[in-house]
Structures are given as C-alpha cells and as structure tokens.
Design a protein around this motif. Structure first.
Motif, PDB file in Angstrom:
ATOM      1  N   GLY A   1      33.740  35.686  48.400  1.00 36.09           N
ATOM      2  CA  GLY A   1      34.862  36.289  46.919  1.00 36.09           C
ATOM      3  C   GLY A   1      35.944  35.468  47.138  1.00 36.09           C
TER       4      GLY A   1
ATOM      5  N   HIS B   1      37.594  30.503  39.848  1.00 35.72           N
ATOM      6  CA  HIS B   1      37.728  31.252  39.102  1.00 35.72           C
ATOM      7  C   HIS B   1      39.492  30.792  38.357  1.00 35.72           C
ATOM      8  CE1 HIS B   1      33.783  33.177  37.912  1.00 35.72           C
ATOM      9  NE2 HIS B   1      34.099  32.915  38.578  1.00 35.72           N
ATOM     10  N   TRP B   2      40.679  31.254  39.399  1.00 33.39           N
ATOM     11  CA  TRP B   2      41.875  31.058  39.592  1.00 33.39           C
ATOM     12  C   TRP B   2      42.220  29.918  38.796  1.00 33.39           C
ATOM     13  CZ3 TRP B   2      45.591  35.317  38.881  1.00 33.39           C
ATOM     14  CH2 TRP B   2      46.453  34.911  39.262  1.00 33.39           C
TER      15      TRP B   2
ATOM     16  N   SER C   1      39.181  35.970  36.558  1.00 32.75           N
ATOM     17  CA  SER C   1      38.409  35.920  38.595  1.00 32.75           C
ATOM     18  C   SER C   1      38.308  37.352  39.262  1.00 32.75           C
ATOM     19  CB  SER C   1      40.426  35.572  39.055  1.00 32.75           C
ATOM     20  OG  SER C   1      40.602  34.483  38.194  1.00 32.75           O
ATOM     21  N   VAL C   2      39.007  38.450  38.580  1.00 36.78           N
ATOM     22  CA  VAL C   2      38.433  39.707  38.924  1.00 36.78           C
ATOM     23  C   VAL C   2      36.340  39.533  38.964  1.00 36.78           C
ATOM     24  CG1 VAL C   2      38.018  42.383  39.174  1.00 36.78           C
ATOM     25  CG2 VAL C   2      40.211  40.353  39.177  1.00 36.78           C
TER      26      VAL C   2
ATOM     27  N   THR D   1      34.312  37.116  39.818  1.00 36.80           N
ATOM     28  CA  THR D   1      33.110  36.927  41.416  1.00 36.80           C
ATOM     29  C   THR D   1      33.146  37.872  41.755  1.00 36.80           C
ATOM     30  OG1 THR D   1      35.695  36.304  42.431  1.00 36.80           O
ATOM     31  CG2 THR D   1      35.235  37.170  43.887  1.00 36.80           C
TER      32      THR D   1
ATOM     33  N   CYS E   1      35.415  32.262  45.203  1.00 36.77           N
ATOM     34  CA  CYS E   1      34.487  32.669  43.706  1.00 36.77           C
ATOM     35  C   CYS E   1      35.913  32.781  43.085  1.00 36.77           C
ATOM     36  CB  CYS E   1      33.418  33.213  43.809  1.00 36.77           C
ATOM     37  SG  CYS E   1      32.004  33.435  44.368  1.00 36.77           S
ATOM     38  N   PHE E   2      37.057  33.512  43.729  1.00 38.19           N
ATOM     39  CA  PHE E   2      38.859  34.489  42.831  1.00 38.19           C
ATOM     40  C   PHE E   2      39.479  32.509  42.699  1.00 38.19           C
ATOM     41  CE2 PHE E   2      42.192  35.283  43.134  1.00 38.19           C
ATOM     42  CZ  PHE E   2      42.647  36.390  42.066  1.00 38.19           C
TER      43      PHE E   2
END
Length: 304
Positions: free
Chosen positions: A212, A219-220, A93-94, A97, A215-216
């Motif tokens: 952000g 992904h999470w 995720s990090v 992002t 996107c986070f």
C-alpha cells in the motif's frame, strides 16, 4: 552440576574488552555520520523554506532559519490550483492504491499455491513485463484507443497491476502463511475464498502496508502521466501544478501573484516551499506504518 544444566540468564553478558568498546564506538560514529549526511539535506530544505531569501542565496543559512519568513508559502498557497491539485492527487492516490491492492494481492496469493499448476507460466509473463515495454508512442496510442485520455482512470487502470509488488506479496504468502492453516481450514470445510478472506488477509497486515505504501507513493509522485495524458487544468495532479507554478515563477509570468522583482527574490525559497508542500503528506503517512513496513519487507525477502 555441569555447565549444560545451568539455566541461561539473559542478564549475563560476556565481558567486554577494550577492543570491543573501540569497535562499537567506530560503528556508532559511522552510523551517526550516515544519518547526518542523509538528514541534513532534508533539514536544509525545511529551514531554507522559512528563511529570508537573501540569507539563503548568500549561504548564511546552515542549521537554523535566518530571518523567518512565510512569503514563499503565501505566494504558493495563494494560487487556487494548489488545492485542486491536492484534491486530485489524493483521489488518484487513494483509489489507485485500493485498485492496486485489489488486483495484486489475490493474484499473488493464487500464484503462491503449489496446487495452482499454471503459476510458473503466469510468473514468467508477469516478470517479462518488468524488462520489456512498448515505449511512449505505442503506450499513448493504446491509452487513446481505450478512451482514457484526459480521464482520471489513466492514473489508475494502466498501472493497476505491478509485477514487482506481485513478487513481494507472493514471496510473503509462500514463506509466512503455514500450510497447516490451509489443512485445518479444509477440515473445517472452509473454501479457498473463505480461507483467503477470513484467515490470510487478517494475517497479512504487514505486506498490505508495504505494498500500500509503495503504491501510494508511486501515485502521489506520478508526474509523467498528468503531463502526457491530461489536458484539462482541473484534472491535473499536484506535481504538475507545482511544476507549472515553478516554471511560471522562473519566467516572471506572475502566476502566483508576484511582481518580477518579487519573483527574482523569492525564486529559490519557492522551490524549497514546493518541495515541502509536495512531500508533507508522505512524511506524515510513513511514520504511522513504519513498523508494518519494516516487518513486511523483511518477511517478504526471506524467500524469492
């Protein structure tokens, strides 16, 4: 002195009529009802995860936990795959992002500049991808040919650019960055790159927070990618790990250290516990950037 010359006093309000009070009361009741409808399912998941499984299954849990119990969390967290899945998901995720922002923001700013002639054609290509895709099998073959199977980069590179986030960022730059700033910077001898890095980015905290967060969260919650493209257990994201634990519990395989009887009794409570564990980081993250989120969405929606 005419009424036009009377200074405006913000403390002076128009006298409220009884009908205004009634309308305000109705609006407040509707808002409260909507908030309760939205919040109660979330609250029920929380209290059910801490309640006795029998009380939950019999419908005795309504507003507060009944028979406080942490058995579901003990069973879930006893599986070592949870911590590995958490670490993988945080890393995906990090990094994902950061890559999303690194690719999307410069492209959006470039296409927001009127002097960039091909911007409409590029916008057409990007928008085309929002409505048409190759499908699962061609995507799998492409990922395989790129040697991204069973790799952490399969979570990051294929979705590095998002057309939706690109459109939001481009609208923000067009409507919120005055052209006068660019003219002043040009007079001072600042290049396009310097203007973007030293002026545009510091003024774009709201849209950076919005994209952000988008996107986070994406992904999470990415479950499908890990299910299709990842085979190694030590590379699986948290969502796939939790799903495997839940399926193992339903089939009484004892993957979380429970007997068949315990699995039957704690099945529903484990489901609620899995929901809390998978969403807790997002529940902590969102209030921290909520003010930027609201501002960025409103500003980016002004001009399409």
């Amino acid at each position: 002195m005419s009424s036009d010359n009377i200074p405006w006093n913000p403390k002076m309000r128009q006298k409220r009529t009884p009908s205004d009070v009634v309308v305000d009361g109705i609006i407040w009741l509707i808002l409260i009802a909507v908030v309760l409808v939205v919040m109660y399912p979330l609250w029920f998941v929380v209290i059910a995860s801490f309640s006795d499984p029998t009380a939950v299954s019999t419908g005795n849990v309504t507003l507060w936990p009944v028979g406080f119990s942490l058995d579901s969390y003990r069973m879930i967290l006893a599986d070592g795959r949870i911590w590995r899945g958490y670490l993988n998901t945080i890393m995906y995720s990090v990094i994902g992002t950061a890559v999303n922002l690194l690719v999307t923001i410069p492209a959006a700013y470039a296409c927001s500049r009127r002097e960039f002639k091909p911007r409409r054609l590029i916008m057409l290509f990007f928008t085309f991808t929002m409505f048409f895709g190759g499908g699962l099998i061609p995507s799998y073959l492409l990922i395989k040919q790129l040697n991204l199977l069973d790799s952490m980069w399969v979570f990051i590179l294929p979705g590095a650019f998002g057309a939706y986030n690109f459109i939001i960022a481009r609208s923000f730059f067009e409507s919120s960055i005055p052209e006068d700033l660019r003219d002043a910077a040009r007079v001072d001898g600042v290049s396009y790159y310097g203007f973007f890095l030293r002026i545009v980015l510091p003024l774009s905290g709201a849209i950076l927070a919005v994209i952000g967060l988008y996107c986070f969260v994406s992904h999470w919650n990415d479950y499908f990618t890990g299910l299709i493209y990842i085979r190694s257990q030590d590379k699986q994201p948290l969502q796939v790990v939790l799903q495997n634990i839940l399926l193992a519990n339903q089939t009484d395989q004892g993957s979380v250290g429970m007997s068949a009887a315990q699995s039957q009794n704690l099945g529903d409570q484990i489901k609620f516990g899995i929901i809390i564990i998978s969403t807790l980081p997002l529940l902590i993250l969102y209030p921290c950037i909520q003010k930027y989120f609201n501002k960025g969405v409103m500003i980016g929606a002004v001009k399409g």
